[in-house]
Every structure is written in C-alpha cells, then in structure tokens.
Scaffold this motif. Structure first.
Motif, PDB file in Angstrom:
ATOM      1  N   ALA A   1      68.606  58.564 122.892  1.00 43.07           N
ATOM      2  CA  ALA A   1      68.069  59.709 123.628  1.00 43.07           C
ATOM      3  C   ALA A   1      66.654  60.040 123.180  1.00 43.07           C
ATOM      4  O   ALA A   1      65.775  60.348 124.001  1.00 43.07           O
ATOM      5  CB  ALA A   1      68.987  60.916 123.445  1.00 43.07           C
ATOM      6  N   LEU A   2      66.395  59.980 121.882  1.00 41.93           N
ATOM      7  CA  LEU A   2      65.064  60.280 121.357  1.00 41.93           C
ATOM      8  C   LEU A   2      64.042  59.239 121.830  1.00 41.93           C
ATOM      9  O   LEU A   2      62.906  59.583 122.202  1.00 41.93           O
ATOM     10  CB  LEU A   2      65.101  60.319 119.827  1.00 41.93           C
ATOM     11  CG  LEU A   2      65.859  61.499 119.211  1.00 41.93           C
ATOM     12  CD1 LEU A   2      66.073  61.264 117.713  1.00 41.93           C
ATOM     13  CD2 LEU A   2      65.103  62.806 119.432  1.00 41.93           C
TER      14      LEU A   2
ATOM     15  N   ARG B   1      71.603  64.551 113.133  1.00 38.71           N
ATOM     16  CA  ARG B   1      70.294  64.664 113.787  1.00 38.71           C
ATOM     17  C   ARG B   1      69.203  64.073 112.908  1.00 38.71           C
ATOM     18  O   ARG B   1      68.304  63.375 113.396  1.00 38.71           O
ATOM     19  CB  ARG B   1      69.984  66.129 114.084  1.00 38.71           C
ATOM     20  CG  ARG B   1      68.715  66.353 114.898  1.00 38.71           C
ATOM     21  CD  ARG B   1      68.318  67.809 114.932  1.00 38.71           C
ATOM     22  NE  ARG B   1      67.838  68.240 113.626  1.00 38.71           N
ATOM     23  CZ  ARG B   1      66.607  68.017 113.166  1.00 38.71           C
ATOM     24  NH1 ARG B   1      65.728  67.362 113.904  1.00 38.71           N
ATOM     25  NH2 ARG B   1      66.258  68.427 111.960  1.00 38.71           N
TER      26      ARG B   1
ATOM     27  N   MET C   1      55.628  56.632 126.857  1.00 38.89           N
ATOM     28  CA  MET C   1      55.560  57.437 125.652  1.00 38.89           C
ATOM     29  C   MET C   1      54.618  58.608 125.872  1.00 38.89           C
ATOM     30  O   MET C   1      53.557  58.434 126.436  1.00 38.89           O
ATOM     31  CB  MET C   1      55.047  56.584 124.476  1.00 38.89           C
ATOM     32  CG  MET C   1      55.043  57.341 123.146  1.00 38.89           C
ATOM     33  SD  MET C   1      54.329  56.336 121.804  1.00 38.89           S
ATOM     34  CE  MET C   1      55.635  55.149 121.589  1.00 38.89           C
ATOM     35  N   ARG C   2      55.002  59.791 125.425  1.00 40.33           N
ATOM     36  CA  ARG C   2      54.147  60.944 125.628  1.00 40.33           C
ATOM     37  C   ARG C   2      52.827  60.772 124.883  1.00 40.33           C
ATOM     38  O   ARG C   2      52.770  60.268 123.767  1.00 40.33           O
ATOM     39  CB  ARG C   2      54.864  62.207 125.138  1.00 40.33           C
ATOM     40  CG  ARG C   2      56.048  62.586 126.017  1.00 40.33           C
ATOM     41  CD  ARG C   2      56.752  63.804 125.480  1.00 40.33           C
ATOM     42  NE  ARG C   2      57.291  63.544 124.163  1.00 40.33           N
ATOM     43  CZ  ARG C   2      57.898  64.475 123.426  1.00 40.33           C
ATOM     44  NH1 ARG C   2      57.999  65.711 123.879  1.00 40.33           N
ATOM     45  NH2 ARG C   2      58.378  64.182 122.248  1.00 40.33           N
TER      46      ARG C   2
ATOM     47  N   GLN D   1      72.284  59.236 119.855  1.00 43.76           N
ATOM     48  CA  GLN D   1      71.208  60.198 119.585  1.00 43.76           C
ATOM     49  C   GLN D   1      69.864  59.495 119.442  1.00 43.76           C
ATOM     50  O   GLN D   1      68.834  59.988 119.920  1.00 43.76           O
ATOM     51  CB  GLN D   1      71.537  61.003 118.329  1.00 43.76           C
ATOM     52  CG  GLN D   1      72.752  61.892 118.471  1.00 43.76           C
ATOM     53  CD  GLN D   1      72.986  62.759 117.256  1.00 43.76           C
ATOM     54  OE1 GLN D   1      72.056  63.317 116.667  1.00 43.76           O
ATOM     55  NE2 GLN D   1      74.240  62.879 116.850  1.00 43.76           N
TER      56      GLN D   1
ATOM     57  N   GLN E   1      64.271  57.289 124.500  1.00 40.46           N
ATOM     58  CA  GLN E   1      64.088  57.426 125.951  1.00 40.46           C
ATOM     59  C   GLN E   1      63.178  58.603 126.265  1.00 40.46           C
ATOM     60  O   GLN E   1      62.339  58.532 127.166  1.00 40.46           O
ATOM     61  CB  GLN E   1      65.450  57.589 126.619  1.00 40.46           C
ATOM     62  CG  GLN E   1      66.261  56.303 126.646  1.00 40.46           C
ATOM     63  CD  GLN E   1      67.719  56.531 126.994  1.00 40.46           C
ATOM     64  OE1 GLN E   1      68.226  57.659 126.932  1.00 40.46           O
ATOM     65  NE2 GLN E   1      68.422  55.467 127.362  1.00 40.46           N
ATOM     66  N   LYS E   2      63.321  59.689 125.507  1.00 38.08           N
ATOM     67  CA  LYS E   2      62.451  60.847 125.696  1.00 38.08           C
ATOM     68  C   LYS E   2      60.999  60.484 125.430  1.00 38.08           C
ATOM     69  O   LYS E   2      60.074  61.039 126.038  1.00 38.08           O
ATOM     70  CB  LYS E   2      62.896  61.979 124.779  1.00 38.08           C
ATOM     71  CG  LYS E   2      62.175  63.295 125.008  1.00 38.08           C
ATOM     72  CD  LYS E   2      62.742  64.387 124.108  1.00 38.08           C
ATOM     73  CE  LYS E   2      62.020  65.710 124.352  1.00 38.08           C
ATOM     74  NZ  LYS E   2      62.571  66.796 123.484  1.00 38.08           N
ATOM     75  N   ALA E   3      60.789  59.533 124.504  1.00 39.04           N
ATOM     76  CA  ALA E   3      59.434  59.071 124.201  1.00 39.04           C
ATOM     77  C   ALA E   3      58.923  58.054 125.225  1.00 39.04           C
ATOM     78  O   ALA E   3      57.790  57.585 125.112  1.00 39.04           O
ATOM     79  CB  ALA E   3      59.393  58.458 122.797  1.00 39.04           C
ATOM     80  N   GLY E   4      59.759  57.701 126.217  1.00 41.06           N
ATOM     81  CA  GLY E   4      59.288  56.862 127.314  1.00 41.06           C
ATOM     82  C   GLY E   4      59.656  55.401 127.237  1.00 41.06           C
ATOM     83  O   GLY E   4      59.113  54.590 127.985  1.00 41.06           O
ATOM     84  N   HIS E   5      60.589  55.013 126.353  1.00 42.98           N
ATOM     85  CA  HIS E   5      60.920  53.598 126.184  1.00 42.98           C
ATOM     86  C   HIS E   5      62.217  53.227 126.903  1.00 42.98           C
ATOM     87  O   HIS E   5      63.189  53.993 126.871  1.00 42.98           O
ATOM     88  CB  HIS E   5      61.066  53.264 124.702  1.00 42.98           C
ATOM     89  CG  HIS E   5      59.767  53.215 123.983  1.00 42.98           C
ATOM     90  ND1 HIS E   5      58.954  52.110 123.978  1.00 42.98           N
ATOM     91  CD2 HIS E   5      59.117  54.160 123.264  1.00 42.98           C
ATOM     92  CE1 HIS E   5      57.865  52.362 123.283  1.00 42.98           C
ATOM     93  NE2 HIS E   5      57.936  53.605 122.846  1.00 42.98           N
TER      94      HIS E   5
ATOM     95  N   HIS F   1      66.769  61.001 113.916  1.00 47.96           N
ATOM     96  CA  HIS F   1      65.318  61.181 113.939  1.00 47.96           C
ATOM     97  C   HIS F   1      64.632  60.182 113.019  1.00 47.96           C
ATOM     98  O   HIS F   1      63.551  59.669 113.347  1.00 47.96           O
ATOM     99  CB  HIS F   1      64.956  62.613 113.558  1.00 47.96           C
ATOM    100  CG  HIS F   1      64.948  63.560 114.719  1.00 47.96           C
ATOM    101  ND1 HIS F   1      63.799  63.913 115.392  1.00 47.96           N
ATOM    102  CD2 HIS F   1      65.961  64.202 115.345  1.00 47.96           C
ATOM    103  CE1 HIS F   1      64.095  64.736 116.378  1.00 47.96           C
ATOM    104  NE2 HIS F   1      65.407  64.933 116.379  1.00 47.96           N
TER     105      HIS F   1
END
Length: 333
Positions: free
Chosen positions: A160-161, A307, A1-2, A157, A163-167, A311
């Motif tokens: 993807a969100l 979206r 996670m960022r 979607q 995974q972008k946060a690192g999970h 989110h």
C-alpha cells in the motif's frame, strides 16, 4: 511517485555521490595469499577519507558523507552504523590492513558509489514475496503466531505504501496459499520485476535470539555468511550480475528498518537462497524479527509496530529506486 518524495530522495543520493571518483576507476589492488586486496590506506585516498590510524583492533574512517568501521580479523564491518558482513575477514599484514577486492566491489563500493552499480537497473515494478503460505506455515512463535500470516500482514502494508508512492506493485500471494520457490521466481520474471523483496520472520531454538537481518546473494563464488568460510565455494550464478544493486537494496532496507523499529542489528548478510540465486532482478530476503523471541513476538501484534516494519521496508525500497532513477538521469544528462 509523488514529486516531494522523489525530490527528497534524489537530493539525498546526490549528496552521497557528489564527491564520487570516476566510475571506471577503482582503488589500487595488491595480492596477498593469492587474493586481490586493497589496503585501507588506498581505500581512504580513493574515496576521500582521512588517512586511517588503526589501533589494536579497530579502524574508523569518517568523511562528510560516510562513517566506516573495520575490525581486524573479522568479517563484520559497519557502514554508517549498519552492520555489514563481508565474505573475507579484514587482514592486518605488516603495517597495513587489507579488505578483499571482491568485498570492496560487492559490499562497500555500492553504498559509497550507488550510481555505478544501478545505472542499468530498472526503477518501477516491485514484486513483494510474502514467505511460506498454505501447508508451509514457516516459523511459529511461543504465542502461536504463524510466520505465514504475519508476513502477509506486513507485505500488504508495504504494498500500500509503495502504491501510494506511484509504483506498480505485485505480491506473489495475496492469501493463504502454498507457492513453490520456483513459482515465486517465475511470478517475478513474468511481471518483469525491477525489484524483488521476500519478507520473512526468523525463528531459533534460542529464545534470546532477536533483531533484524537482511540477506543478499553471495557475490561470485563465495559461500554464505553462516558457513564461516568452511563451505565449498559454489559457482557464480546469473543473478550475480546484480551484486552491487543487491547490496545497495539490502543495505537501504536494513538501515531503514533499524531506523523505524530500533531493533537489534544483525546486519546485511550473504546467502544463496533459491529466490536470490534465481532472481532476474536485484533481490533481497528480509528477516524482520524473531517470532521465537517472546518480546519481539508480542511487539508484532501491535499495530504501531507493524506500521514501523512496513514503513522501514518501503522506505528502503524507495531510497534504492531513487538512486536507480538518479543514475538513469545522469546517463541522459
């Protein structure tokens, strides 16, 4: 996670828990009609709310972190503006109002003291479950929108969100295939899921029905919200070990979906769906909107609305995981 996302979420949950009482304590209970209950006065004292002053129908309790609203003889309350359905109605007895001890434990305390309920939970692996698929189309809108297709679009979607946060994120299906309910549960178990979120859209014969609702497992031996209390009480199941975490996850997703979409709030509700009952981790089932409501169905075909739905779900999951990670860090420190 960022780091930035993690820090912000952890700070938010730290503020919630900063004035929390000792996790081994619980408000004083009384017994009314053979059921343990807690007066709103004792609840207020325990959690640091001003003493409540009930009018004929409503009690509101506000402190620096939370706003609770109770309605007499009703199973619906609000926590920070989000509708939450209790198992038992709020009862006015003599000069006191009472909430059942089970509802306080499984519905209210998890939001007021999240770290108490997730200190043993995992915070990494997420399984998303796009409902229906293959020969099981799910609901169908008046424009012909199929639930099985729309849930897959939203789930991708959300994945993807996250995974972008690192999970690490897994989906029970990534194409149009049929899966039994048991296969979905086994899929989550094999991947050692820390969170299971089943994504759906609602349908009703009433085309005016609208809004978002999130389901968590009924606590203990309580029936579903829709039973109205008339259903025979079924036995508890192993998944009830996650009662508090289920509630926190469901509340987080419902609150964030309402924030991103401004949909009508149908509340956090209770059900005994198979995927909730047999879950091996905290689990929820989200009904994002009504396919059978013409306005909501039209919205679902807008990329921006899709979206917002994604989110809301993703942010709710991330807030829950931040609370879980914070509880783990408290144990270490």
């Amino acid at each position: 996670m960022r780091t930035g996302i993690l820090f912000g979420l952890l700070v938010g949950w730290a503020l919630v828990a900063s004035s929390a009482p000792d996790p081994h304590d619980f408000p004083r209970t009384t017994v009314l009609d053979d059921r343990p209950a807690v007066t709103l006065r004792h609840l207020a004292r325990f959690y640091g709310f001003p003493r409540p002053r009930p009018d004929d129908r409503v009690v509101e309790m506000v402190n620096e972190q939370h706003h609770l609203m109770f309605e007499r003889d009703s199973r619906r309350m609000q926590i920070n503006g989000v509708n939450v359905w209790l198992h038992e109605p709020i009862i006015a007895h003599r000069r006191a109002w009472l909430v059942s001890a089970e509802d306080l434990r499984a519905a209210i305390d998890p939001v007021l003291r999240p770290s108490v309920h997730v200190e043993q939970a995992g915070y990494r692996v997420i399984v998303l479950d796009p409902g229906h698929g293959g020969r099981d189309e799910g609901g169908r809108g008046t424009m012909g929108t199929l639930e099985k297709d729309m849930v897959l679009t939203i789930s991708r979607q959300v994945a993807a969100l996250l995974q972008k946060a690192g999970h690490p994120v897994y989906m029970t299906r990534e194409d149009d295939r049929y899966l039994s309910l048991e296969e979905r549960v086994v899929f989550a178990r094999e991947r050692e899921a820390d969170v299971f979120v089943s994504i759906h859209f609602n349908a009703s014969a009433n085309r005016e029905a609208r809004g978002t609702e999130t389901f968590v497992l009924s606590a203990g031996d309580h029936p579903s919200t829709s039973s109205g209390g008339g259903e025979t009480h079924p036995p508890p199941v192993p998944a009830n070990a996650f009662d508090g975490a289920n509630m926190l996850l469901g509340y987080s997703i419902q609150r964030n979906l309402l924030k991103t979409t401004e949909n009508e709030d149908r509340g956090v509700r209770r059900a005994r769906y198979f995927v909730l009952r047999e879950a091996v981790s905290p689990a929820v089932l989200v009904e994002c909107a009504f396919l059978t409501n013409p306005q909501e169905e039209r919205e679902l075909h807008r990329v921006e609305y899709q979206r917002r739905l994604a989110h809301g779900i993703a942010q709710g999951i991330l807030e829950y995981l931040a609370a879980t990670l914070r509880a783990q860090l408290q144990d270490v420190l």
